[in-house]
Design a protein around this motif. Structure first.
Motif, PDB file in Angstrom:
ATOM      1  N   ASN A 211       0.825  -1.205   0.000  1.00 31.15           N
ATOM      2  CA  ASN A 211       0.000   0.000   0.000  1.00 31.15           C
ATOM      3  C   ASN A 211       0.858   1.253   0.000  1.00 31.15           C
ATOM      4  O   ASN A 211       1.841   1.343   0.725  1.00 31.15           O
ATOM      5  CB  ASN A 211      -0.941   0.040   1.202  1.00 31.15           C
ATOM      6  CG  ASN A 211      -1.795   1.308   1.212  1.00 31.15           C
ATOM      7  OD1 ASN A 211      -1.490   2.266   1.907  1.00 31.15           O
ATOM      8  ND2 ASN A 211      -2.831   1.317   0.393  1.00 31.15           N
TER       9      ASN A 211
ATOM     10  N   TRP B 156      -1.598   1.120  -4.786  1.00 27.24           N
ATOM     11  CA  TRP B 156      -1.004  -0.160  -4.434  1.00 27.24           C
ATOM     12  C   TRP B 156       0.124  -0.491  -5.399  1.00 27.24           C
ATOM     13  O   TRP B 156       0.139  -0.035  -6.550  1.00 27.24           O
ATOM     14  CB  TRP B 156      -2.081  -1.260  -4.483  1.00 27.24           C
ATOM     15  CG  TRP B 156      -3.200  -1.018  -3.521  1.00 27.24           C
ATOM     16  CD1 TRP B 156      -4.340  -0.280  -3.734  1.00 27.24           C
ATOM     17  CD2 TRP B 156      -3.277  -1.475  -2.170  1.00 27.24           C
ATOM     18  NE1 TRP B 156      -5.117  -0.252  -2.609  1.00 27.24           N
ATOM     19  CE2 TRP B 156      -4.498  -0.974  -1.630  1.00 27.24           C
ATOM     20  CE3 TRP B 156      -2.447  -2.255  -1.363  1.00 27.24           C
ATOM     21  CZ2 TRP B 156      -4.897  -1.234  -0.320  1.00 27.24           C
ATOM     22  CZ3 TRP B 156      -2.849  -2.512  -0.064  1.00 27.24           C
ATOM     23  CH2 TRP B 156      -4.049  -2.017   0.454  1.00 27.24           C
TER      24      TRP B 156
ATOM     25  N   SER C 295      -1.333  -6.995  -4.884  1.00 27.33           N
ATOM     26  CA  SER C 295      -1.355  -6.476  -3.519  1.00 27.33           C
ATOM     27  C   SER C 295      -2.728  -5.898  -3.176  1.00 27.33           C
ATOM     28  O   SER C 295      -3.207  -6.018  -2.043  1.00 27.33           O
ATOM     29  CB  SER C 295      -0.256  -5.429  -3.308  1.00 27.33           C
ATOM     30  OG  SER C 295      -0.410  -4.338  -4.198  1.00 27.33           O
ATOM     31  N   HIS C 296      -3.385  -5.293  -4.160  1.00 23.04           N
ATOM     32  CA  HIS C 296      -4.736  -4.783  -3.926  1.00 23.04           C
ATOM     33  C   HIS C 296      -5.713  -5.923  -3.680  1.00 23.04           C
ATOM     34  O   HIS C 296      -6.538  -5.871  -2.746  1.00 23.04           O
ATOM     35  CB  HIS C 296      -5.188  -3.941  -5.126  1.00 23.04           C
ATOM     36  CG  HIS C 296      -6.580  -3.440  -5.012  1.00 23.04           C
ATOM     37  ND1 HIS C 296      -7.542  -3.684  -5.977  1.00 23.04           N
ATOM     38  CD2 HIS C 296      -7.207  -2.731  -4.043  1.00 23.04           C
ATOM     39  CE1 HIS C 296      -8.674  -3.133  -5.614  1.00 23.04           C
ATOM     40  NE2 HIS C 296      -8.514  -2.539  -4.450  1.00 23.04           N
TER      41      HIS C 296
ATOM     42  N   HIS D 121      -5.323  -7.306  -0.232  1.00 16.10           N
ATOM     43  CA  HIS D 121      -5.960  -6.403   0.731  1.00 16.10           C
ATOM     44  C   HIS D 121      -7.467  -6.654   0.815  1.00 16.10           C
ATOM     45  O   HIS D 121      -8.043  -6.694   1.906  1.00 16.10           O
ATOM     46  CB  HIS D 121      -5.656  -4.961   0.317  1.00 16.10           C
ATOM     47  CG  HIS D 121      -6.697  -3.951   0.650  1.00 16.10           C
ATOM     48  ND1 HIS D 121      -6.899  -3.454   1.919  1.00 16.10           N
ATOM     49  CD2 HIS D 121      -7.617  -3.326  -0.151  1.00 16.10           C
ATOM     50  CE1 HIS D 121      -7.869  -2.569   1.892  1.00 16.10           C
ATOM     51  NE2 HIS D 121      -8.323  -2.473   0.663  1.00 16.10           N
TER      52      HIS D 121
END
Length: 254
Positions: free
Chosen positions: A189, A210, A215-216, A219
């Motif tokens: 993030n 991100w 990675s998003h 999350h």
């Protein structure tokens, strides 16, 4: 934040987008709150949407990229981001942060912006829109982590416009305040920020950055995100979907 079923009429019907048609200079004058240019010295944050003609986009983009690069070096500029939809649609999203109206007024006189204005009237495909934003206390850009230039090009960026029910606004704000520290600590993030749209009560903009789509997505799978997804729909006057949630790529050059 996940996508919920969404009627496509929202951006056409909602009053929280300030439409600016025809005159490109009006869009970039950025006095959307009705105050005279130069008034006040509080930070200025702007979100602009520029729909472009497909045939004009290849020539317009480098002009905007040059403007962004020069703007970032101007005194009083905190950031100037340029995004395009991940699907490659000929549309640009600008997210600008300035120290105050005086810095923005000076920016309006710069040759890099004038070069954009020279093309905008002929290259815009329709109505542009501009929103003036105020950071929600504690949820603004203070915790933003910058990208290296090369890394930003592969980033996943999320911009969501949210219209909140009057009786559920406090619940909405508490839910975002609860999730924000978790999101900011999540791997990959760089930004998780909430802004109020000035002169449009109970309208907010969520801005996320991100490292990449992976990675998003990671999350979104976390328990804190699921808690937000359980609370959020009941606080909104209109649900989240393709017309008010934008997945965009960074197309600035530095």
């Amino acid at each position: 934040m996940k996508t919920f079923a969404f009627p496509q009429r929202l951006l056409q019907a909602a009053t929280f987008v300030t439409a600016v048609s025809g005159a490109a200079n009006s869009l970039f004058a950025q006095t959307t709150d009705g105050s005279p240019a130069g008034a006040g010295d509080k930070p200025v944050t702007l979100f602009n949407i520029l729909p472009l003609k497909p045939e004009a986009f290849p020539a317009f983009l480098p002009v905007m990229q040059a403007n962004a690069s020069a703007s970032r070096r101007e005194q009083g500029n905190f950031s100037f981001d340029v995004f395009q939809p991940e699907d490659g649609a000929p549309r640009l999203y600008l997210f600008e942060r300035w120290a105050g109206q005086a810095a923005l007024d000076k920016h309006m006189t710069q040759p890099n912006l004038k070069a954009v204005l020279q093309r905008a009237d002929s290259d815009l495909a329709g109505e542009a829109s501009s929103l003036r934003l105020s950071a929600v206390p504690g949820l603004g850009a203070d915790a933003r982590k910058p990208f290296a230039t090369a890394a930003a090009a592969g980033s996943r960026n999320v911009i969501v416009l949210l219209s909140v029910k009057p009786e559920r606004e406090q619940t909405f704000l508490e839910a975002l305040a609860e999730v924000t520290p978790h999101a900011r600590r999540a791997p990959g993030n760089h930004a998780f920020e909430l802004y109020a749209v000035e002169s449009q009560p109970r309208t907010y903009l969520l801005f996320e950055r991100w490292d990449n789509a992976a990675s998003h997505e990671a999350h979104l799978a976390q328990d804190y995100s699921k808690r937000l997804d359980a609370v959020l729909p009941g606080t909104l006057a209109a649900p989240v979907g393709a017309a008010n949630r934008f997945l965009v790529k960074d197309v600035a050059t530095d």
